[in-house]
Design an enzyme around this catalytic site. Structure first.
Site, PDB file in Angstrom:
ATOM      1  N   HIS A  18       0.838  -1.190   0.000  1.00 19.46           N
ATOM      2  CA  HIS A  18       0.000   0.000   0.000  1.00 19.46           C
ATOM      3  C   HIS A  18       0.875   1.241   0.000  1.00 19.46           C
ATOM      4  O   HIS A  18       2.090   1.174   0.157  1.00 19.46           O
ATOM      5  CB  HIS A  18      -0.957   0.009   1.192  1.00 19.46           C
ATOM      6  N   CYS A  37       6.466   6.187   4.122  1.00 21.67           N
ATOM      7  CA  CYS A  37       5.304   5.361   3.782  1.00 21.67           C
ATOM      8  C   CYS A  37       4.442   5.998   2.696  1.00 21.67           C
ATOM      9  O   CYS A  37       3.490   5.395   2.217  1.00 21.67           O
ATOM     10  CB  CYS A  37       4.465   5.086   5.020  1.00 21.67           C
ATOM     11  N   HIS A  43       4.850   0.354  -0.511  1.00 23.26           N
ATOM     12  CA  HIS A  43       5.695  -0.548   0.276  1.00 23.26           C
ATOM     13  C   HIS A  43       4.814  -1.678   0.778  1.00 23.26           C
ATOM     14  O   HIS A  43       3.589  -1.596   0.730  1.00 23.26           O
ATOM     15  CB  HIS A  43       6.360   0.199   1.447  1.00 23.26           C
ATOM     16  N   HIS A  45       3.911  -5.150   3.531  1.00 29.30           N
ATOM     17  CA  HIS A  45       3.960  -5.712   4.885  1.00 29.30           C
ATOM     18  C   HIS A  45       3.575  -7.180   4.831  1.00 29.30           C
ATOM     19  O   HIS A  45       2.771  -7.591   3.999  1.00 29.30           O
ATOM     20  CB  HIS A  45       2.959  -5.013   5.819  1.00 29.30           C
ATOM     21  N   ASP A  85      -4.894 -10.696   0.506  1.00 33.15           N
ATOM     22  CA  ASP A  85      -3.578 -11.345   0.436  1.00 33.15           C
ATOM     23  C   ASP A  85      -2.945 -11.164  -0.942  1.00 33.15           C
ATOM     24  O   ASP A  85      -3.573 -11.423  -1.971  1.00 33.15           O
ATOM     25  CB  ASP A  85      -3.709 -12.829   0.763  1.00 33.15           C
ATOM     26  N   HIS A  86      -1.688 -10.712  -0.933  1.00 35.21           N
ATOM     27  CA  HIS A  86      -0.905 -10.466  -2.143  1.00 35.21           C
ATOM     28  C   HIS A  86      -1.591  -9.476  -3.075  1.00 35.21           C
ATOM     29  O   HIS A  86      -1.578  -9.629  -4.289  1.00 35.21           O
ATOM     30  CB  HIS A  86      -0.556 -11.779  -2.864  1.00 35.21           C
ATOM     31  N   GLU A 130       1.084  -5.121  12.090  1.00 31.39           N
ATOM     32  CA  GLU A 130       1.688  -4.604  10.861  1.00 31.39           C
ATOM     33  C   GLU A 130       3.169  -4.983  10.817  1.00 31.39           C
ATOM     34  O   GLU A 130       3.702  -5.341   9.772  1.00 31.39           O
ATOM     35  CB  GLU A 130       1.530  -3.084  10.806  1.00 31.39           C
TER      36      GLU A 130
END
Length: 141
Positions: A18, A37, A43, A45, A85-86, A130
């Site tokens: 994100h 960020c 970037h 997580h 996810d992904h 996170e």
């Protein structure tokens, strides 16, 4: 026999990227508020999400369960894994096209969708790690 109450939680890891950027702030304000960020390329997580059952769930005397963990797992797949996810949260999840994809808002997103697929009054808390040091908890307030 007296009623017994308990809590259950299930932890699920998911990866997503994100960019923290608010359409309500100027580019300069976004850089000031979100720092690195706010990188235009985003970037990622490796999040760890934890869904916990409600404040006073009764342990069923016949099954010995607050709820079947298989059912909770299915709900987590539907609400967290399939849509998040992904994924690039800002581009792939319509909710975040107008909402800044902070971990706080990811927790709200998960809560709002989990309460739709779980039985009424079962969800107690969504906790999102996170990083190892940054954790957000949301209880639907």
């Amino acid at each position: 026999m007296a009623e017994r109450f308990g809590y259950i939680s299930r932890v699920q890891s998911f990866s997503a990227c994100h960019r923290l950027h608010s359409v309500h702030l100027s580019d300069e304000e976004n850089r000031s508020v979100y720092g690195k960020c706010n990188n235009p390329n985003g970037h990622g997580h490796n999040y760890k999400g934890e869904s916990s059952s409600s404040t006073h769930p009764r342990i069923d005397p016949l099954t010995g369960m607050v709820m079947n963990l298989t059912d909770l797992k299915r709900c987590i797949e539907e609400v967290i894994m399939d849509p998040l996810d992904h994924k690039n949260l800002d581009r792939d999840v319509p909710y975040f096209s107008k909402v800044v994809s902070t971990t706080e808002n990811v927790a709200v997103y998960i809560w709002d969708h989990m309460v739709k697929v779980l039985p009424p009054n079962v969800l107690y808390e969504i906790k999102i790690h996170e990083t190892d040091k940054n954790i957000v908890m949301y209880r639907g307030e």
